[in-house]
Design an enzyme around this catalytic site. Sequence first.
Site, PDB file in Angstrom:
ATOM      1  N   ASP A 155       0.742  -1.099  -0.029  1.00 47.17           N
ATOM      2  CA  ASP A 155      -0.020   0.012  -0.064  1.00 47.17           C
ATOM      3  C   ASP A 155       0.894   1.361   0.099  1.00 47.17           C
ATOM      4  O   ASP A 155       1.280   1.591   1.012  1.00 47.17           O
ATOM      5  CB  ASP A 155      -0.771   0.063   1.173  1.00 47.17           C
ATOM      6  CG  ASP A 155      -1.884   1.048   1.140  1.00 47.17           C
ATOM      7  OD1 ASP A 155      -2.231   1.799   0.323  1.00 47.17           O
ATOM      8  OD2 ASP A 155      -2.384   1.155   2.318  1.00 47.17           O
ATOM      9  N   ASP A 176      -5.038   0.588  -5.933  1.00 50.34           N
ATOM     10  CA  ASP A 176      -4.676   0.855  -4.453  1.00 50.34           C
ATOM     11  C   ASP A 176      -5.264  -0.186  -3.552  1.00 50.34           C
ATOM     12  O   ASP A 176      -5.626   0.008  -2.537  1.00 50.34           O
ATOM     13  CB  ASP A 176      -5.081   2.092  -4.138  1.00 50.34           C
ATOM     14  CG  ASP A 176      -4.570   2.598  -2.606  1.00 50.34           C
ATOM     15  OD1 ASP A 176      -3.724   2.034  -2.389  1.00 50.34           O
ATOM     16  OD2 ASP A 176      -5.225   3.628  -2.213  1.00 50.34           O
ATOM     17  N   GLU A 210      -1.905  10.424  -0.576  1.00 47.66           N
ATOM     18  CA  GLU A 210      -3.348   9.709  -0.491  1.00 47.66           C
ATOM     19  C   GLU A 210      -3.829   9.196   0.520  1.00 47.66           C
ATOM     20  O   GLU A 210      -4.841   9.304   0.842  1.00 47.66           O
ATOM     21  CB  GLU A 210      -3.205   8.553  -1.652  1.00 47.66           C
ATOM     22  CG  GLU A 210      -4.372   7.825  -1.762  1.00 47.66           C
ATOM     23  CD  GLU A 210      -4.855   6.626  -0.671  1.00 47.66           C
ATOM     24  OE1 GLU A 210      -6.031   6.292  -0.540  1.00 47.66           O
ATOM     25  OE2 GLU A 210      -4.139   6.438   0.302  1.00 47.66           O
ATOM     26  N   GLU A 211      -2.977   8.897   1.674  1.00 41.77           N
ATOM     27  CA  GLU A 211      -3.479   8.225   3.055  1.00 41.77           C
ATOM     28  C   GLU A 211      -3.975   9.497   3.793  1.00 41.77           C
ATOM     29  O   GLU A 211      -4.543   9.160   4.696  1.00 41.77           O
ATOM     30  CB  GLU A 211      -2.328   7.883   3.752  1.00 41.77           C
ATOM     31  CG  GLU A 211      -1.606   6.451   3.022  1.00 41.77           C
ATOM     32  CD  GLU A 211      -2.388   5.170   3.191  1.00 41.77           C
ATOM     33  OE1 GLU A 211      -3.509   5.338   3.518  1.00 41.77           O
ATOM     34  OE2 GLU A 211      -1.902   4.288   2.432  1.00 41.77           O
TER      35      GLU A 211
END
Length: 482
Positions: free
Chosen positions: A313, A375, A347-348
Site C-alpha cells: 500500500d 490501490d 493519498e493516505e
Amino acid sequence: MARRDGPTFILSLFFFLSVLSSLCDCHPHSVAIDRAVSNHTKRRVQDIAAEVAGYVDVAKKIIDLAVSGAAQNRSYTRLADFTDTIGNRVSGSQNLDLAIKYMYTAMTQDGLDVHLEPVKIPHWVRGKESAEMIAPRAKSLAILGLGSSVGTPPEGIEAEVLVVKSFEELKQRAKEAIGRIVVFNQPFVSYGETVAYRAYGATEAAKVGAVATLIRSITPFSINSPHTGWQDYQDGVKRIPTACITVEDAELMWRMAQRGQRIVVRLTMGAKTLPDADSFNTVAEIKGWQHPEQVVILSGHLDSWDVGQGAMDDGGGAMISWEALSLIKDLGLRPRRTLRTVLWTAEEQGGVGAQQYYNRHKVNLSNFDMVMESDLGTFTPVALQFAGSDAARKVMEEVVKLLAPINTTKLEAHGEGTDISPWMQAGVPGASLHVEDSRYFWFHHSEGDTMTVQDPRDMDLCSALWAVVAYVVADLQDMLPR
C-alpha cells in the site's frame, strides 16, 4: 355513389388514416426510426468489437513481454529496489521527498517524459508513543497513533478504561465515559463499515467526556500487530489523543471488563501536526501521436504510512503504473492519445495530492478519456472494475476479452479509488484493479506491509493487465462515450 379516384376521396382517405394512426399504439414512422437507430447501434457495437479484436496480437505481445519475456519480474525488482532503498514514506516526511526524487530519476532514465507538479500536503509527526496497562495487571500494549491525532501531555494520561463494542453502546453508557479512556472493541465486518471507528472514534468519545481513545485495529486477522490510519476530528469538539491497539489487547480488556475488573491504562503520545509541507505529484508520459491533448491516466500513490515498507500500500500500484508505460515503450508502441502515469502524493491523508491535481486540470475535463487506479494490492488479478456509461461498458467488455491469455476477462461494476474519485464523480470513466485481496487488510497500515507480502508473478500479471487496458483504450478511434 362517389367516385373513388376523385380529390375528395383522397382527402377523406388521408383524414381517415391520420385519425386511425392517432388512435393506434403503432406509429409506423416512429417504429421505422427506432428500428433504424437500433440497427445503427448494433452496427456500432459490431464495429467496436471488430476494432478491439484487432488488438489481439498486440495485447499478446504485451502480455508475453510482461509475464515470460525480458520484462519478467521487472516490476517486482523495481519495487524491491525502491522500498529497500527508501523505506516507508509518510506525508510531509524526508523519506517521501527522497521517494519522489528516486522515481523522477528512475522513470527519466527509463526514457519516459517525466515532470513534477507541486502540491501542499499535511505534515503529521508520530513522535514517541507508548501504552501500558497498570491494572488489573501490568502489561505493555502495542499501539500506533492515528494520523492527525494530538499528543498527550508530556507525563501522559493515566485513567480508567471503559470498553465498548459500538457507538451505540458508547451513547448508552455516556455517563461512564467521563474522564476515562474509551477502548473500542468493535468486531471487523468489512473495512468500509468498520473503519468508521478509526475515523470518528475519538470525536464520538470526546463528545461524552472521554480523555483519550484506544481503537481495535481495523483488520480481520492479527498477530499482535496494530494498524494505523487517518482519523478526523470534528470542529467544535475537543480533540483527544487516539491510537489503535491490537485485536488481542482489545479483546483482553473486553474480557476483563465483562468480569467487572477495574482496568487502568497509561498512554503517552508525542504526536503533533506541523505546517503543511511542499510536495509533488510525479507524472510520466508517452505522448499520443494523434491526440496528445487527450489522456488516459494510470495511477497509484507514492506515499505510505510510517510503518513497514509501504510495499503493498501502495508501492505495488505505483510500480505497475510505471511498468505499464515501460512495456508499451519497450515494444515501440505509441497510442493515439497520451498515456499518463501519475504517482499521487498524500493519498493516505484523504487524496490530498490527487484533489489538487484535479483542481488544476479539471478545466480540460473533456480531454480525459479514462482514469485508472491500483490501490488494493497487486496480488493475483481477478477482474477489471469499471465505472462509466452503458455505452462505455460495452467497449470495455470487448477490451477485457483481450486478457484471455491471463484469464482475467471479467469486467465488474464500480471502479473505485480515492485518487480518481473526483474524476469519476465528474463523469470521466474510471477503472480499478480487482485482485485476490483476502489478505490485504492483514498487512494494511502495519509493520507487516513489506516486500515479503509481494509475489513477482502476481505483479507481472497485474502489469500486463494494466498495460493492455490502458494502451487499447488510448489507441481506439474514439474516446470512451460519457
